[in-house]
Design an enzyme around this catalytic site. Sequence first.
Site, PDB file in Angstrom:
ATOM      1  CE1 TYR A 168      -3.378  -2.681   0.262  1.00 53.65           C
ATOM      2  CE2 TYR A 168      -3.922  -1.907   2.462  1.00 53.65           C
ATOM      3  CZ  TYR A 168      -4.174  -2.734   1.396  1.00 53.65           C
ATOM      4  OH  TYR A 168      -5.217  -3.609   1.454  1.00 53.65           O
ATOM      5  CG  PHE A 212     -12.720  -2.837  -2.986  1.00 51.49           C
ATOM      6  CD1 PHE A 212     -11.934  -1.803  -2.492  1.00 51.49           C
ATOM      7  CD2 PHE A 212     -12.166  -3.678  -3.938  1.00 51.49           C
ATOM      8  CE1 PHE A 212     -10.628  -1.605  -2.951  1.00 51.49           C
ATOM      9  CE2 PHE A 212     -10.870  -3.491  -4.399  1.00 51.49           C
ATOM     10  CZ  PHE A 212     -10.101  -2.447  -3.898  1.00 51.49           C
ATOM     11  N   GLY A 272     -16.309   0.117  -8.043  1.00 50.69           N
ATOM     12  CA  GLY A 272     -15.237   1.089  -8.247  1.00 50.69           C
ATOM     13  C   GLY A 272     -13.893   0.582  -7.788  1.00 50.69           C
ATOM     14  N   GLY A 273     -13.905  -0.345  -6.824  1.00 55.03           N
ATOM     15  CA  GLY A 273     -12.673  -0.964  -6.363  1.00 55.03           C
ATOM     16  C   GLY A 273     -11.646   0.030  -5.871  1.00 55.03           C
TER      17      GLY A 273
END
Length: 301
Positions: free
Chosen positions: A69, A217, A223-224
């Site tokens: 991330y 999500f 939209g993820g």
Amino acid sequence: MTSEKITAAAAGTWNLGDLTVNRIGFGAMRLTGSAAFHHGTPSDRDRSIAVLRRAIELGVNHIDTAAFYFSSLRSANELINSALSPYADELVIATKVGPFRDYSGEWGTSARPEDLRGHVEENLRQLGRDHLDVVYLRRMRQDSIAEHFGALAELRDAGLIRHLAVSDVEPRHLAEALAIAPVVSVQNKYGLDSPDPGTDALVRTCGEQGIAFVPFFAIAGKGGALGPGAATDDEVLAVARAHGATPAQIRLAWTLQQGPHVLAIPGTGNPDHLAENVAAGALRLTDDEMARLDALHTRGQ
């Protein structure tokens, strides 16, 4: 609904092994930018740190993160370390291993079993910890996870990991893992806007076996990683109006009411959205509202 004074305790608790967490947690993916990974623009560092500290003030004690991330300027693990270290004893940090992104942000070859120790150690280094509370093996399309999960089980036995979990799996993968070591949590894509009969069945299976199910999500839906789309179904809007809530809060409330073992880890870099997400744990939808939303969820199946 008024969000400012509602804490994560309103959602109730669940145990990840011997670790008790509030069912509303926080996902760190969106801390690094306006959209996940290399999408969007990098976040303001001070604002992201403030969001993390505000999450703790609101009673969040379960943070979901990963070494992959990061955006061009921000790392979720570094932000967590800077904002929250030294860590409170009751704070549970879960991370994921398996996927790999290089320094340019491009996705590389996922880990082989022998690579997973390096993935774990990188999370330890970035977070500034001597062990990881919960580690998810994120399946990367492999048919069997037994060898990878077995490698993580060895790292648990060595004291680097406290509890094991799996992500992006089917029931057969969960069965494979359970044959090797206890699994405290399953993390798959799931939400009101993500119809999938297989995942619905997996949610039920986890409940029957006392395993947490932690959807990702849940708000973003289709939209993820790019975030929620602009369109909201009229049914969701109607329920939101009845509760004086936002559509995102209704999506979270619906998710939490799938079972006491279902947790939520909504992520945001916006302190106002953070308070709204936490407050969603206090919403209780009626049986009629749940039936209407369940019908919406299964309509696309």
